[in-house]
Write a protein that holds these residues in place. Structure first.
Motif, PDB file in Angstrom:
ATOM      1  N   ILE A 196      54.959  77.735  60.659  1.00  0.00           N
ATOM      2  CA  ILE A 196      54.321  77.869  61.958  1.00  0.00           C
ATOM      3  C   ILE A 196      55.078  76.502  62.762  1.00  0.00           C
ATOM      4  CG2 ILE A 196      52.687  78.255  64.281  1.00  0.00           C
ATOM      5  CD1 ILE A 196      51.522  79.440  61.980  1.00  0.00           C
ATOM      6  N   ASP A 198      55.767  74.642  66.881  1.00  0.00           N
ATOM      7  CA  ASP A 198      55.933  74.340  68.186  1.00  0.00           C
ATOM      8  C   ASP A 198      57.040  74.542  68.557  1.00  0.00           C
ATOM      9  OD1 ASP A 198      56.231  71.687  68.261  1.00  0.00           O
ATOM     10  OD2 ASP A 198      54.024  71.069  69.178  1.00  0.00           O
ATOM     11  N   HIS A 274      48.406  79.569  68.170  1.00  0.00           N
ATOM     12  CA  HIS A 274      50.280  78.759  67.383  1.00  0.00           C
ATOM     13  C   HIS A 274      49.878  80.269  66.539  1.00  0.00           C
ATOM     14  CE1 HIS A 274      50.259  75.592  70.194  1.00  0.00           C
ATOM     15  NE2 HIS A 274      51.519  75.093  69.631  1.00  0.00           N
ATOM     16  N   GLU A 278      53.112  82.833  67.595  1.00  0.00           N
ATOM     17  CA  GLU A 278      54.416  82.692  66.126  1.00  0.00           C
ATOM     18  C   GLU A 278      55.343  84.185  65.647  1.00  0.00           C
ATOM     19  OE1 GLU A 278      57.254  80.702  63.821  1.00  0.00           O
ATOM     20  OE2 GLU A 278      55.710  80.039  65.098  1.00  0.00           O
ATOM     21  N   LYS A 282      58.999  85.152  69.031  1.00  0.00           N
ATOM     22  CA  LYS A 282      60.128  85.573  68.310  1.00  0.00           C
ATOM     23  C   LYS A 282      60.535  87.158  68.248  1.00  0.00           C
ATOM     24  CE  LYS A 282      59.887  81.791  64.882  1.00  0.00           C
ATOM     25  NZ  LYS A 282      59.297  81.913  63.330  1.00  0.00           N
ATOM     26  N   VAL A 514      53.543  86.757  59.699  1.00  0.00           N
ATOM     27  CA  VAL A 514      53.039  85.691  59.495  1.00  0.00           C
ATOM     28  C   VAL A 514      50.774  85.359  59.868  1.00  0.00           C
ATOM     29  CG1 VAL A 514      52.415  83.580  60.657  1.00  0.00           C
ATOM     30  CG2 VAL A 514      54.001  84.789  60.989  1.00  0.00           C
TER      31      VAL A 514
END
Length: 1000
Positions: A196, A198, A274, A278, A282, A514
């Motif tokens: 992951i 940032d 985060h 994640e 995207k 994730v």
């Protein structure tokens, strides 16, 4: 590819044969060339009550004469920002922390007010007050919340890494390309899919890499370029180094009181934040904490080249019950339409015929650009693609960004092309001829401005450019767009719940790769919590009461106001403002309709207990100029009655904001009279309900009170002298360099039903109210309260309700604003020899409506399944330790009710929990101009109204205001130094105008 180089007014007139105010100063009412700001007007003394000898006499609030909006006062301490009005630039302590401050908490997470003090080197309390207990009064119910529990992950451990990509000023897009490169994926342990990142400097992984990774990424090789012909290689160094172990057990240890808040807790929560965003960031359009799917999301065309889209919001937070939760809600944002640039700018400018648009963005004789050209500049910083005959598929797929819209057409813009075959520059040519010769394209709109790109200053004809989809529209919507947006966003609870469920399916927590990889589980079922419905109060009118129960509404039929106007209504008049375009649509009433309305108006006011002495007010002939209309009515009424006008009514033909602001500016800042604007179409209808609605406002302006909560005690909720202060700071929209307005209200009766207000400019985007503004606004209001409300006594208890601050600013409210208010009281309280110092105890509360918590009571709610008025939640979504509640005090007429979040920061008076919650709820029934309880505590509601009304007092001409308020989000106002802005025009302190409810 073509490249490019680069009336002033006077006040000498009195009442010729009648009333003339010899002391009336020459207040300016027009553009910014006004004469001197100091008027030398003496402060009026109070006409009622008395003051103890140790308290100074009252004066006007900050925007009254004699103050000039900026009187001299002590500066802030060195730790705080300088005062407004000085030569030093104004610093916002909430936005510009001291240089020695160490770190910042991630802004995407709802941390809670206490935690923002952790990294502060300032001498502020480390803890806000803790919850003293829970309320018990009311009916217990259960309801669903739009939040979900995160399953216990106490055994999970991960590793945090510092990532350095390239040089210090590398762009985010290049960082992303390097991180996603195949070379990096193959060389980093586990591959980047298991990491992951940032996008800046921090990454997380399950991999425990003890040694620092050093890699060199060759993007030329990545893209298959022939490196032998490249003089400057695209090669970048990447360094990855472990910095911390992330242990999620730290969160639960903190929530259970086993450890203090520290880096371990911060790192764990930051990682979770985060982690949950994640995948959706995207896969979908990501705007802050919201996600939008252009293919499946609901959309609505708002016009003007703009569309609204419905998405899903999610935010992680710690909550009461020692749990981590995810708050999910629907989210609505505006995007640019996917269309060609000419079509978009044609819709933006409101132009009807696109064929004539190319000839209307500048003056044909002078060549000077106009407002349509300024509107075209809204395209700046947007991504677009270029499509035309002869352009390859690869070239069409290339994405460009608008740097600027140039004031030259394709016929006028000339450049020197580079001819690759001859390897030399060709003769100068304009864009129109270039596309004709090279691509055999005859531009359809060659007189439109050209578009300049950010890369190498490449220029394209506007008609060949098309907007990339999914780009947020950051500008303020016009009235029609706003109306459409509201209709699109308003959803009843059942529909909103379905949209939330659709959004959670879009997030797809259960199948998120994730989340699965890191072992995080989010409970798919929403939280069900224990809530209560507080007992509804009884409303006291004059000689009658009414118990609304859980209906949340009442009417004024056969009811008299609790208190009528202070003085009989004698000197008043009516003016009619005309607009030829509106008159044709029936917006302006004829004389007979005006006469009928006035007589019904008088009858209705008397029916509500109002005292009307003059039943034949002056009705002026219609005027088209609002300033002239106000002038003629003011002097006409004054001359006729040999008195200063008590009330001026203006009948407006439409909702033109400029006319409204002009009338308010003239009457507030030049003449000093209370005004009430009426809608022309409503005057024609002459509806009794409209009379009552308007009369609630008129009666309040004339010193009356609509109603109050019926209580057994003679002083309402208060068993000791108590003052309530409300405060709000409003800011302009994105890219608009307009002043921020600080507004403060102070209760002006023993029931806290009436409030006086002061307003002043507060820099640009400065959230903390400056010391000077606090003093200029509050000192006169404090003196007036002491002289006229408490019978000369000082307050024992002060409630300070603050609106509009985020959790990260809670401590600044205490450190700056509350400290300044306390110092003001200390200066005003000078004990006589032998007397003890009078101690004023403070209760400080932040009221917040900009949140995403919603209640879904189902059958325990009203007919629309909205929560009943008085529904309060203290569990499961509130802060784990601090003293906060969510209260839905109103009845939602449309859509889903939004509760208000009340967070108590300080309570020196030790107010019992049930008493405080009762105060919040019952005072919502005392809002002066409503026959329903309101959603926000009246003190801050009034401050918000006063802040908006103060726009009329700004010293700026309306044409200049319109140009400024059009805004340009491509030019950030938040990143510039905060500069001094001019003060507001002062109000005339005649007939109690500054002390009355002029803003309502």
């Amino acid at each position: 590819m073509p490249g490019a180089s680069k009336k002033r007014a006077t006040m000498g007139k009195g009442f010729p044969n009648g009333y003339h105010d010899q002391n009336a100063p020459a207040y300016y009412d027009g553009p910014s060339d006004r004469p001197g700001s100091s008027t030398g007007q003496p402060r009026p003394s109070s006409s009622r009550g008395g003051l103890p000898s140790n308290v100074p006499q009252p004066g006007p609030p900050s925007n009254a004469p004699g103050q000039s909006g900026r009187s001299s006062s002590r500066p802030r301490s060195a730790a705080g920002p300088p005062s407004v009005g000085g030569s030093a630039q104004l610093r916002d302590p909430a936005r510009d922390p001291p240089k020695e401050a160490q770190k910042k908490l991630p802004s995407r997470i709802d941390w809670g007010g206490n935690l923002y003090s952790y990294y502060s080197n300032e001498p502020v309390p480390r803890q806000l007050m803790r919850r003293p207990g829970y309320g018990r009064e009311g009916k217990n119910i259960k309801l669903r919340l739009n939040s979900h529990h995160i399953e216990d992950t106490t055994d999970a451990r991960y590793y945090q890494y510092n990532v350095q990509v390239g040089h210090a000023d590398i762009k985010r897009g290049l960082i992303k390309a390097i991180w996603n490169s195949e070379q990096l994926k193959n060389r980093i342990p586990g591959g980047t899919k298991e990491w992951i990142y940032d996008g800046n400097k921090i990454a997380w992984s399950k991999q425990n890499i003890a040694t620092e990774l050093r890699m060199s990424i060759d993007l030329d090789q990545e893209r298959g370029r022939d490196t032998s012909t490249i003089s400057e290689r695209d090669v970048h160094n990447v360094f990855v180094k472990k910095t911390a172990r992330v242990d999620l057990a730290n969160i639960y240890a903190y929530l259970n009181g086993k450890i203090d808040f520290g880096p371990g807790v911060i790192d764990a929560i930051n990682f979770l934040d985060h982690l949950i965003r994640e995948s959706p960031s995207k896969q979908h359009i990501n705007i802050r904490k919201s996600y939008f799917d252009r293919n499946t999301g609901q959309k609505d065309n708002l016009g003007g080249g703009v569309e609204a889209m419905r998405g899903i919001y999610q935010s992680i937070r710690m909550a009461e019950g020692k749990r981590m939760i995810v708050n999910v809600d629907v989210s609505h944002t505006c995007f640019w339409n996917k269309s060609t640039f000419p079509m978009i700018v044609n819709q933006l400018s409101g132009h009807m015929d696109i064929d004539t648009l190319p000839y209307n963005w500048r003056d044909r004789k002078t060549g000077k650009t106009n407002n349509r050209f300024l509107t075209m500049k809204r395209l700046k910083k947007n991504d677009f693609y270029v499509s035309h005959r002869g352009r390859s598929e690869k070239e069409t797929a290339k994405i460009w960004k608008v740097h600027d819209i140039l004031p030259q057409s394709s016929r006028e813009f000339t450049f020197v092309p580079y001819m690759r075959e001859q390897k030399k520059e060709g003769p100068p040519i304009n864009l129109f001829d270039y596309y004709q010769k090279k691509y055999n394209i005859y531009l359809q709109y060659p007189d439109l401005p050209v578009v300049q790109c950010t890369k190498r200053k490449i220029v394209y004809p506007m008609e060949l450019c098309s907007m990339m989809p999914g780009q947020r529209y950051p500008y303020k919507l016009n009235e029609l767009q706003t109306s459409k947006m509201i209709k699109f966003a308003v959803q009843p609870p059942e529909d909103r719940l379905k949209s939330i469920q659709a959004g959670t399916q879009m997030l797809n927590w259960a199948n998120d790769p994730v989340l699965k990889h890191y072992g995080l589980r989010i409970n798919h079922e929403p939280i069900t919590t224990n809530a209560r419905i507080l007992n509804a109060p009884t409303i006291q009118f004059d000689r009658s009461t009414f118990a609304p129960g859980t209906k949340g509404k009442w009417d004024l039929r056969n009811k008299k106001f609790l208190m009528p106007n202070e003085a009989p209504l004698r000197a008043w008049g009516v003016a009619i403002l005309t607009d030829p375009s509106s008159a044709q649509r029936g917006g302006s009433p004829n004389p007979g309709q005006v006469q009928a309305f006035i007589q019904s108006f008088i009858q209705a006011y008397r029916g509500h207990g109002g005292i009307v002495e003059n039943t034949t007010p002056m009705i002026n002939a219609p005027q088209s100029d609002p300033a002239k209309c106000a002038e003629l009515l003011f002097y006409g009424v004054g001359n006729k009655h040999n008195l200063r006008p008590q009330l001026l009514l203006f009948i407006l033909p439409n909702m033109n904001v400029d006319n409204y602001l002009r009338i308010k500016k003239s009457c507030d800042c030049r003449y000093g009279s209370f005004t009430q604007c009426l809608q022309g179409n409503q005057v024609i209808k002459n509806n009794p309900q409209y009379h009552s609605n308007v009369l609630m406002k008129v009666n309040a302006k004339l010193g009356g009170t609509t109603a109050r909560v019926a209580t057994k005690g003679p002083s309402g909720h208060f068993n000791r002298p108590t003052m309530i202060i409300g405060a709000d700071v409003s800011h302009a929209g994105a890219g608009i360099a307009a002043p921020s307005y600080a507004a403060m209200t102070v209760s002006m009766d023993k029931y806290a039903a009436r409030y006086a207000a002061g307003v002043q400019t507060n820099g640009i985007r400065v959230e903390m109210i400056s010391t000077r503004n606090l003093r200029d606004m509050l000192i006169p209001l404090f003196r007036h309260w002491t002289a006229n409300v408490s019978g000369g006594r000082l307050p024992d208890h002060v409630y300070y309700f603050r609106d509009g601050v985020s959790e990260g600013q809670y401590l600044n409210v205490l450190k700056y604003e509350v400290a300044d208010i306390k110092e003001i009281w200390n200066e005003m309280i000078t004990p006589r020899p032998g007397e003890k110092t009078h101690e004023v105890k403070f209760t400080v509360v932040v009221a917040e409506k900009r949140h995403h918590i919603r209640f879904f009571p189902g059958k325990a709610g009203d007919e629309n399944q909205n929560p009943l008025p008085g529904t309060i939640v203290e569990h499961d979504v509130t802060h784990p330790f601090e003293n906060d509640v969510y209260l839905c005090s109103h009845k939602a007429l449309k859509g889903t009710a939004r509760p208000t979040h009340y967070h108590m920061l300080l309570d020196e008076a030790g107010v019992p929990v049930d008493a405080f919650q009762k105060l919040l709820y019952e005072h919502s029934y005392q809002y002066m101009r409503s026959t329903t309880p309101v959603s926000l505590f009246p003190a801050v509601y009034y401050a918000h109204l006063a802040s908006n009304r103060a726009r009329a007092h700004e010293d700026i001409a309306e044409p200049d205001r319109r140009i400024r308020d059009a805004g340009d989000p491509s030019r950030s106002t938040t990143d510039r130094p905060i500069e001094e802005v001019p003060p507001l025009l002062p109000m005339i302190p005649r007939d109690g105008l500054p002390w009355g409810m002029w803003y309502i």
